[in-house]
Design an enzyme around this catalytic site. Structure first.
Site, PDB file in Angstrom:
ATOM      1  N   TYR A 218      -5.927  -1.836 -11.927  1.00 23.54           N
ATOM      2  CA  TYR A 218      -6.598  -2.064 -10.537  1.00 23.54           C
ATOM      3  C   TYR A 218      -7.561  -1.116 -10.502  1.00 23.54           C
ATOM      4  O   TYR A 218      -8.385  -0.974  -9.736  1.00 23.54           O
ATOM      5  CB  TYR A 218      -5.577  -1.864  -9.264  1.00 23.54           C
ATOM      6  CG  TYR A 218      -4.476  -2.656  -9.444  1.00 23.54           C
ATOM      7  CD1 TYR A 218      -4.573  -3.721 -10.168  1.00 23.54           C
ATOM      8  CD2 TYR A 218      -3.304  -2.670  -8.339  1.00 23.54           C
ATOM      9  CE1 TYR A 218      -3.606  -4.780 -10.107  1.00 23.54           C
ATOM     10  CE2 TYR A 218      -2.603  -3.529  -8.388  1.00 23.54           C
ATOM     11  CZ  TYR A 218      -2.448  -4.581  -9.186  1.00 23.54           C
ATOM     12  OH  TYR A 218      -1.258  -5.462  -9.001  1.00 23.54           O
TER      13      TYR A 218
ATOM     14  N   HIS B 291       3.048  -4.625 -16.979  1.00 24.88           N
ATOM     15  CA  HIS B 291       2.358  -5.439 -16.293  1.00 24.88           C
ATOM     16  C   HIS B 291       2.467  -7.043 -16.767  1.00 24.88           C
ATOM     17  O   HIS B 291       2.690  -7.910 -15.777  1.00 24.88           O
ATOM     18  CB  HIS B 291       0.779  -5.097 -16.285  1.00 24.88           C
ATOM     19  CG  HIS B 291       0.154  -5.513 -14.846  1.00 24.88           C
ATOM     20  ND1 HIS B 291      -0.979  -4.598 -14.149  1.00 24.88           N
ATOM     21  CD2 HIS B 291       0.345  -6.670 -13.925  1.00 24.88           C
ATOM     22  CE1 HIS B 291      -1.282  -5.299 -13.305  1.00 24.88           C
ATOM     23  NE2 HIS B 291      -0.706  -6.561 -13.123  1.00 24.88           N
TER      24      HIS B 291
HETATM   25  N1  LIG Z   1       2.341  -8.016 -11.088  1.00 28.35           N
HETATM   26  C1  LIG Z   1       0.749  -8.748 -11.009  1.00 28.35           C
HETATM   27  O1  LIG Z   1       0.667  -9.470 -12.073  1.00 28.35           O
HETATM   28  C2  LIG Z   1       0.115  -8.821  -9.770  1.00 28.35           C
HETATM   29  C3  LIG Z   1      -0.848  -9.843  -9.826  1.00 28.35           C
HETATM   30  C4  LIG Z   1      -1.505  -9.945  -8.422  1.00 28.35           C
HETATM   31  C5  LIG Z   1      -1.051  -9.028  -7.118  1.00 28.35           C
HETATM   32  N2  LIG Z   1      -0.099  -8.089  -7.541  1.00 28.35           N
HETATM   33  C6  LIG Z   1       0.155  -7.055  -6.460  1.00 28.35           C
HETATM   34  O2  LIG Z   1       0.456  -7.994  -5.220  1.00 28.35           O
HETATM   35  C7  LIG Z   1      -0.173  -7.507  -3.983  1.00 28.35           C
HETATM   36  C8  LIG Z   1      -0.400  -8.596  -3.111  1.00 28.35           C
HETATM   37  O3  LIG Z   1      -1.206  -9.489  -3.702  1.00 28.35           O
HETATM   38  P1  LIG Z   1      -2.887  -9.610  -3.243  1.00 28.35           P
HETATM   39  O4  LIG Z   1      -3.325  -8.464  -2.705  1.00 28.35           O
HETATM   40  O5  LIG Z   1      -3.597 -10.323  -4.526  1.00 28.35           O
HETATM   41  O6  LIG Z   1      -2.844 -11.082  -2.227  1.00 28.35           O
HETATM   42  P2  LIG Z   1      -2.157 -11.288  -0.864  1.00 28.35           P
HETATM   43  O7  LIG Z   1      -1.274 -10.066  -0.283  1.00 28.35           O
HETATM   44  O8  LIG Z   1      -1.521 -12.573  -0.913  1.00 28.35           O
HETATM   45  O9  LIG Z   1      -3.292 -11.437   0.346  1.00 28.35           O
HETATM   46  C9  LIG Z   1      -4.309 -10.402   0.482  1.00 28.35           C
HETATM   47  C10 LIG Z   1      -5.093 -10.986   1.318  1.00 28.35           C
HETATM   48  O10 LIG Z   1      -4.795 -11.384   2.715  1.00 28.35           O
HETATM   49  C11 LIG Z   1      -5.479 -10.879   3.800  1.00 28.35           C
HETATM   50  N3  LIG Z   1      -4.298 -10.340   4.669  1.00 28.35           N
HETATM   51  C12 LIG Z   1      -3.086  -9.484   4.842  1.00 28.35           C
HETATM   52  N4  LIG Z   1      -2.392  -9.434   5.747  1.00 28.35           N
HETATM   53  C13 LIG Z   1      -2.876 -10.134   6.629  1.00 28.35           C
HETATM   54  C14 LIG Z   1      -2.575 -10.631   7.891  1.00 28.35           C
HETATM   55  N5  LIG Z   1      -1.409 -10.211   8.555  1.00 28.35           N
HETATM   56  N6  LIG Z   1      -3.148 -11.807   8.647  1.00 28.35           N
HETATM   57  C15 LIG Z   1      -4.331 -12.268   7.944  1.00 28.35           C
HETATM   58  N7  LIG Z   1      -4.930 -11.649   6.652  1.00 28.35           N
HETATM   59  C16 LIG Z   1      -4.091 -11.052   6.167  1.00 28.35           C
HETATM   60  C17 LIG Z   1      -6.000  -9.827   3.457  1.00 28.35           C
HETATM   61  O11 LIG Z   1      -7.274  -9.172   3.914  1.00 28.35           O
HETATM   62  P3  LIG Z   1      -7.557  -8.142   4.731  1.00 28.35           P
HETATM   63  O12 LIG Z   1      -7.798  -6.966   4.013  1.00 28.35           O
HETATM   64  O13 LIG Z   1      -8.720  -8.607   5.870  1.00 28.35           O
HETATM   65  O14 LIG Z   1      -6.314  -7.929   5.729  1.00 28.35           O
HETATM   66  C18 LIG Z   1      -6.476  -9.921   1.882  1.00 28.35           C
HETATM   67  O15 LIG Z   1      -7.624 -10.653   1.965  1.00 28.35           O
HETATM   68  C19 LIG Z   1      -1.556  -7.102  -4.795  1.00 28.35           C
HETATM   69  O16 LIG Z   1      -2.419  -5.996  -3.836  1.00 28.35           O
HETATM   70  C20 LIG Z   1      -0.881  -6.379  -6.041  1.00 28.35           C
HETATM   71  O17 LIG Z   1      -0.473  -5.011  -5.594  1.00 28.35           O
HETATM   72  C21 LIG Z   1       0.763  -8.017  -8.591  1.00 28.35           C
END
Ligand SMILES: NC(=O)c1ccc[n+]([C@@H]2O[C@H](COP(=O)([O-])OP(=O)(O)OC[C@H]3O[C@@H](n4cnc5c(N)ncnc54)[C@H](OP(=O)(O)O)[C@@H]3O)[C@@H](O)[C@H]2O)c1
Length: 269
Positions: free
Chosen positions: A42, A100
């Site tokens: 990240y 990862h």
């Molecule tokens: N292990 C892996 O390979 C892997 C892969 C991908 C992700 N991850 C982890 O999983 C975490 C979450 O995934 P992600 O960040 O990709 O996607 P996510 O959490 O599904 O979605 C994030 C998006 O949702 C919005 N959001 C969050 N809360 C909200 C709410 N209450 N109402 C409306 N919109 C909302 C955010 O915008 P705002 O900022 O405007 O709220 C952002 O654009 C990552 O940050 C990472 O730590 C791990």
């Protein structure tokens, strides 16, 4: 403080850079999050570390996860890269170090990189160890290799459009907690009519319903948000107890829609 289980929700930090990452981590901690998820890939471990330091919350009260990228899986690379992560995070250990992604095409053997991860744990660099994006067969192989050493979690993609049932069920059988990443399908859940309908009836949001559904399956959601109002709403979503009927309606949204699917991903279950 030593954590015997994953805190029930975490704050994700993928895509958060610079001050956004610092501020988001600090605000999440001030709202009550005690579980922060980052990764070497990240490019924000330094800012996540700054956010933790400036929050005033004692480091020992925070469950901190990082993930080792797939170009660091040979033994010495893995250990050195984890030392570098700790320096960036400004801490002497993480609570959880994850692989990862499984090594693409098994270029590095699982025995080598899980052995190195175990060595890192023995050295005190990580309190707990785990895996991410592992299939059922890869979880079995990891279990065989690690023997009695617990695999703290398998972190995989889980949201209403990708229930990932085989992996979740198999992990449960093996006693591995599942962490669900992208629980909001990176924003898509907010546009879904079924989730909107269930949310409206409860005077909450579709995002909160998605998080409540992930948690109802015993999966630990790690939504990411830069906005304190969203962070607070996501935390409060854990208090929503969905009815069986609501759960059935959300279960029916599964369409095997995978968002994180890089070319080096394993052949998914
Ligand atoms: N292990 C892996 O390979 C892997 C892969 C991908 C992700 N991850 C982890 O999983 C975490 C979450 O995934 P992600 O960040 O990709 O996607 P996510 O959490 O599904 O979605 C994030 C998006 O949702 C919005 N959001 C969050 N809360 C909200 C709410 N209450 N109402 C409306 N919109 C909302 C955010 O915008 P705002 O900022 O405007 O709220 C952002 O654009 C990552 O940050 C990472 O730590 C791990």
């Amino acid at each position: 403080m030593s954590f015997s289980a994953l805190p029930k929700i975490g704050m994700g930090t993928f895509r958060l850079k610079g001050n956004d990452a610092r501020d988001a981590v600090k605000s999440a901690l001030s709202l009550g999050y005690r579980h922060i998820d980052t990764a070497q890939m990240y490019g924000n471990e330094a800012e996540v570390g700054d956010g933790i330091t400036s929050s005033g919350i004692p480091r020992r009260e925070i469950f901190l996860t990082t993930k080792i990228w797939h170009d660091q899986l040979h033994t010495s690379d893995l250990i050195n890269s984890l030392h570098d992560s700790l320096a960036r995070l400004k801490t002497d250990h993480v609570d959880l170090a994850l692989i990862h992604w499984p090594s693409p095409d098994d270029e590095v053997s699982m025995k080598e990189y899980l052995g190195a991860l175990r060595d890192a744990q023995h050295e005190g660099l990580a309190e707990h160890i785990g895996i991410s994006n592992f299939t059922c067969a890869q979880m079995d192989e990891a279990k065989d290799i690690l023997g009695d050493a617990p695999i703290f979690t398998n972190q995989v993609e889980v949201h209403p459009f990708l229930a990932n049932r085989d992996v979740v069920e198999h992990a449960k059988k093996l006693g591995i907690t599942v962490t669900g990443y992208m629980p909001l399908a990176v924003g898509k859940v907010m546009e879904d009519e079924t989730l909107q309908r269930i949310a409206a009836a409860r005077n909450v949001t579709a995002a909160q319903i998605a998080i409540a559904w992930v948690a109802s399956r015993g999966v630990v959601p790690i939504p990411s948000s830069t906005r304190p109002t969203h962070q607070k709403a996501n935390l409060e979503a854990l208090e929503i107890a969905l009815s069986e009927e609501e759960i059935r309606a959300i279960d029916a949204l599964d369409r095997n829609e995978r968002i994180a699917n890089p070319g080096f991903a394993p052949a998914w279950d």
